[in-house]
Scaffold this active site. Sequence first.
Site, PDB file in Angstrom:
ATOM      1  N   ASP A 183       0.813  -1.223   0.000  1.00 30.43           N
ATOM      2  CA  ASP A 183       0.000   0.000   0.000  1.00 30.43           C
ATOM      3  C   ASP A 183       0.843   1.267   0.000  1.00 30.43           C
ATOM      4  O   ASP A 183       0.467   2.285   0.566  1.00 30.43           O
ATOM      5  CB  ASP A 183      -0.976   0.016   1.197  1.00 30.43           C
ATOM      6  CG  ASP A 183      -1.780  -1.260   1.257  1.00 30.43           C
ATOM      7  OD1 ASP A 183      -2.284  -1.673   0.204  1.00 30.43           O
ATOM      8  OD2 ASP A 183      -1.874  -1.863   2.340  1.00 30.43           O
TER       9      ASP A 183
ATOM     10  N   LYS B 237       2.149   2.139  -5.154  1.00 27.56           N
ATOM     11  CA  LYS B 237       2.980   1.717  -6.294  1.00 27.56           C
ATOM     12  C   LYS B 237       2.280   1.963  -7.636  1.00 27.56           C
ATOM     13  O   LYS B 237       2.916   2.319  -8.614  1.00 27.56           O
ATOM     14  CB  LYS B 237       3.321   0.216  -6.179  1.00 27.56           C
ATOM     15  CG  LYS B 237       4.184  -0.124  -4.990  1.00 27.56           C
ATOM     16  CD  LYS B 237       4.456  -1.610  -4.917  1.00 27.56           C
ATOM     17  CE  LYS B 237       3.278  -2.445  -4.491  1.00 27.56           C
ATOM     18  NZ  LYS B 237       2.861  -2.289  -3.109  1.00 27.56           N
TER      19      LYS B 237
ATOM     20  N   GLY C 223      -4.127  -4.452  -4.623  1.00 27.61           N
ATOM     21  CA  GLY C 223      -5.133  -3.485  -5.049  1.00 27.61           C
ATOM     22  C   GLY C 223      -4.415  -2.226  -5.456  1.00 27.61           C
ATOM     23  O   GLY C 223      -3.788  -1.575  -4.630  1.00 27.61           O
ATOM     24  N   HIS C 224      -4.430  -1.917  -6.739  1.00 27.88           N
ATOM     25  CA  HIS C 224      -3.745  -0.719  -7.220  1.00 27.88           C
ATOM     26  C   HIS C 224      -4.788   0.293  -7.679  1.00 27.88           C
ATOM     27  O   HIS C 224      -5.634  -0.034  -8.491  1.00 27.88           O
ATOM     28  CB  HIS C 224      -2.828  -1.066  -8.405  1.00 27.88           C
ATOM     29  CG  HIS C 224      -1.643  -1.862  -8.003  1.00 27.88           C
ATOM     30  ND1 HIS C 224      -0.771  -2.424  -8.905  1.00 27.88           N
ATOM     31  CD2 HIS C 224      -1.173  -2.176  -6.791  1.00 27.88           C
ATOM     32  CE1 HIS C 224       0.178  -3.063  -8.238  1.00 27.88           C
ATOM     33  NE2 HIS C 224      -0.056  -2.929  -6.965  1.00 27.88           N
TER      34      HIS C 224
ATOM     35  N   ARG D  39       2.878 -29.539  -6.028  1.00 30.19           N
ATOM     36  CA  ARG D  39       2.672 -30.108  -7.379  1.00 30.19           C
ATOM     37  C   ARG D  39       1.230 -30.557  -7.577  1.00 30.19           C
ATOM     38  O   ARG D  39       0.946 -31.475  -8.329  1.00 30.19           O
ATOM     39  CB  ARG D  39       3.653 -31.261  -7.671  1.00 30.19           C
ATOM     40  CG  ARG D  39       5.036 -30.846  -8.130  1.00 30.19           C
ATOM     41  CD  ARG D  39       5.869 -30.118  -7.120  1.00 30.19           C
ATOM     42  NE  ARG D  39       6.048 -30.789  -5.862  1.00 30.19           N
ATOM     43  CZ  ARG D  39       7.021 -31.654  -5.578  1.00 30.19           C
ATOM     44  NH1 ARG D  39       7.929 -31.919  -6.472  1.00 30.19           N
ATOM     45  NH2 ARG D  39       7.120 -32.188  -4.389  1.00 30.19           N
TER      46      ARG D  39
ATOM     47  N   GLN E 103       2.290  -6.232  -3.374  1.00 25.84           N
ATOM     48  CA  GLN E 103       2.688  -6.330  -1.962  1.00 25.84           C
ATOM     49  C   GLN E 103       4.058  -5.646  -1.788  1.00 25.84           C
ATOM     50  O   GLN E 103       4.301  -4.676  -2.479  1.00 25.84           O
ATOM     51  CB  GLN E 103       2.699  -7.785  -1.450  1.00 25.84           C
ATOM     52  CG  GLN E 103       1.301  -8.397  -1.363  1.00 25.84           C
ATOM     53  CD  GLN E 103       0.845  -8.991  -2.667  1.00 25.84           C
ATOM     54  OE1 GLN E 103       1.554  -9.752  -3.295  1.00 25.84           O
ATOM     55  NE2 GLN E 103      -0.347  -8.640  -3.100  1.00 25.84           N
TER      56      GLN E 103
ATOM     57  N   GLY F  52     -11.202  -3.123   2.516  1.00 30.35           N
ATOM     58  CA  GLY F  52     -11.791  -2.044   3.314  1.00 30.35           C
ATOM     59  C   GLY F  52     -11.231  -1.971   4.732  1.00 30.35           C
ATOM     60  O   GLY F  52     -11.668  -1.148   5.536  1.00 30.35           O
TER      61      GLY F  52
ATOM     62  N   ARG G 234      -5.875   0.431   7.874  1.00 29.22           N
ATOM     63  CA  ARG G 234      -4.453   0.074   7.928  1.00 29.22           C
ATOM     64  C   ARG G 234      -3.841   0.613   9.214  1.00 29.22           C
ATOM     65  O   ARG G 234      -4.250   1.675   9.693  1.00 29.22           O
ATOM     66  CB  ARG G 234      -3.725   0.651   6.712  1.00 29.22           C
ATOM     67  CG  ARG G 234      -4.271   0.075   5.417  1.00 29.22           C
ATOM     68  CD  ARG G 234      -3.638   0.713   4.187  1.00 29.22           C
ATOM     69  NE  ARG G 234      -4.244   0.184   2.978  1.00 29.22           N
ATOM     70  CZ  ARG G 234      -4.463   0.896   1.872  1.00 29.22           C
ATOM     71  NH1 ARG G 234      -4.101   2.150   1.799  1.00 29.22           N
ATOM     72  NH2 ARG G 234      -5.018   0.328   0.824  1.00 29.22           N
TER      73      ARG G 234
ATOM     74  N   GLY H 135       0.050  13.897  -4.510  1.00 27.11           N
ATOM     75  CA  GLY H 135      -1.404  13.792  -4.645  1.00 27.11           C
ATOM     76  C   GLY H 135      -1.739  12.599  -5.510  1.00 27.11           C
ATOM     77  O   GLY H 135      -0.853  12.022  -6.142  1.00 27.11           O
TER      78      GLY H 135
HETATM   79  P1  IMP Z   1      -2.308 -12.887   1.730  1.00 31.83           P
HETATM   80  O1  IMP Z   1      -1.383 -12.319   0.713  1.00 31.83           O
HETATM   81  O2  IMP Z   1      -3.766 -12.644   1.408  1.00 31.83           O
HETATM   82  O3  IMP Z   1      -2.024 -14.320   2.039  1.00 31.83           O
HETATM   83  O4  IMP Z   1      -2.070 -12.085   3.107  1.00 31.83           O
HETATM   84  C1  IMP Z   1      -0.855 -12.210   3.848  1.00 31.83           C
HETATM   85  C2  IMP Z   1      -0.471 -10.872   4.449  1.00 31.83           C
HETATM   86  O5  IMP Z   1      -0.129  -9.964   3.415  1.00 31.83           O
HETATM   87  C3  IMP Z   1      -1.588 -10.188   5.246  1.00 31.83           C
HETATM   88  O6  IMP Z   1      -1.007  -9.489   6.332  1.00 31.83           O
HETATM   89  C4  IMP Z   1      -2.167  -9.193   4.260  1.00 31.83           C
HETATM   90  O7  IMP Z   1      -2.798  -8.091   4.898  1.00 31.83           O
HETATM   91  C5  IMP Z   1      -0.915  -8.783   3.511  1.00 31.83           C
HETATM   92  N1  IMP Z   1      -1.196  -8.322   2.139  1.00 31.83           N
HETATM   93  C6  IMP Z   1      -1.452  -9.073   1.060  1.00 31.83           C
HETATM   94  N2  IMP Z   1      -1.624  -8.316  -0.028  1.00 31.83           N
HETATM   95  C7  IMP Z   1      -1.459  -7.055   0.367  1.00 31.83           C
HETATM   96  C8  IMP Z   1      -1.483  -5.785  -0.333  1.00 31.83           C
HETATM   97  O8  IMP Z   1      -1.664  -5.689  -1.541  1.00 31.83           O
HETATM   98  N3  IMP Z   1      -1.245  -4.696   0.442  1.00 31.83           N
HETATM   99  C9  IMP Z   1      -0.987  -4.779   1.780  1.00 31.83           C
HETATM  100  N4  IMP Z   1      -0.946  -5.913   2.450  1.00 31.83           N
HETATM  101  C10 IMP Z   1      -1.179  -7.047   1.756  1.00 31.83           C
END
Ligand code: IMP
Length: 420
Positions: A8, A11, A35-36, A137, A219, A297, A300, A410
């Site tokens: 978050d 990016k 989520g971008h 596998r 991530q 939602g 954070r 911004g």
């Molecule tokens: P998973 O990727 O859904 O298995 O989640 C594992 C950890 O990664 C959790 O703490 C999620 O909140 C975090 N996480 C996964 N994808 C994102 C992202 O795009 N942004 C922020 N945290 C993420």
Amino acid sequence: MVGTQWGDEGKGKFTDLLAGDASMVVRYQGGHNAGHTLVVDGESFALQLVPSGVLYPHVTPLIGNGVVVDPFVFLAEMTMLSERGVDTTRVKVSGNAHLILPYHQQLDALHERHLGAARLGTTKRGIGPAYADKSMRLGIRVQDMLDEKIFREKLRSALGHANKVLTKVFNRLPIDPDGLADRVLEECLPRIQLCIVDSVDEIHNALERGEQVLFEGAQATFLDLDHGTYPFVTSSNPTAGGACTGAGIGPRHVDRVIGIAKAYVTRVGAGPFPTELFDEVGDHLVDVGREYGTNTGRRRRPGWLDTVMLRHAVRLNSLTDVAITKLDILDQLDTVKLCTAYRIDGEEVRTLPYHQSLIHRAEPLYTELPGWKKDLSTVRSVEDLPANARTFLDVVAEQAGVPISLVSTGPGRKQYLEFS
Ligand code: IMP
């Protein structure tokens, strides 16, 4: 392009910007846990799977072999983009990418519930179970959908295992493999098969033509399966090395690695977070920065920028430069802090300890700087930055040991500054 924190960082905004010079934007890991958000001409696009470059007519957005693809989510995203007038005909998916299917999501949610208070806080998108199947596998690849007999056989075999876990461990109903195969083949395959490619060939052809290929990390560094704060991590490798395995290139093809760092830090889900804020400054960052998950939602967890982590991210990713996002969110603060070291058991430490128990009890040592108390959203050049904002950036760069190349002020496409 990689996130240097816990995700978050914003990016999508800089991927979108740099995609302007690229012919191809490649996702190399993760799935629709990402989520971008892109804002173009005041219009906001929330993307989960399709690479950010999709909004440019000259870019080929490619989902690499390292990504896990939920075919239903992919289809929904492509439909949403088409309905909003975006050309999706250039979107490509690696035949070697693995599928996320509904049982992965069910298992993800059940595992989390089973963990109770020790849950990881996953996005429940089935990411962990899909990568676990890949390692065992038992995974099903995108290309398997192209051969109905193979697809049905593999689904029966995968569900032979998953159904035992669902019924005997979690006391749930089994999933019918043929019913699921029918749904995937009827609802998803007709559209997806137009996108399936030999992604390694596509990427290398672009490189051989001398074009720029942008690898878009989802991530971030500290959610990396190997280098993050395990087990509070995702199940893939967002660090720069992941781009090599997740897209099929060797390290010599990578000539720039941009680390994205938000001007403060947030984390969703559980896990250690030395600079976490539990006060009104934290609430301010969440409110002004709209720090709620694009996908889930969830609120954070906020904290100050941590340059101990940033230095570690520089090492892990061979960062050439850093792009700072959301600097404007700090505009109204009287003072801004950044962590430059930890105190652990009475000792000052400047590198991230490998032993996670130490990270849990690390006390951040801060440099406190005066705020700039000016609206940065309209600043378009480095020269026009208030002196205090410039000082903040200079200290970050000095602590990181690599230059800052871009700063976002911004959400809009034009709200950024470029350092020459
Ligand atoms: P998973 O990727 O859904 O298995 O989640 C594992 C950890 O990664 C959790 O703490 C999620 O909140 C975090 N996480 C996964 N994808 C994102 C992202 O795009 N942004 C922020 N945290 C993420």
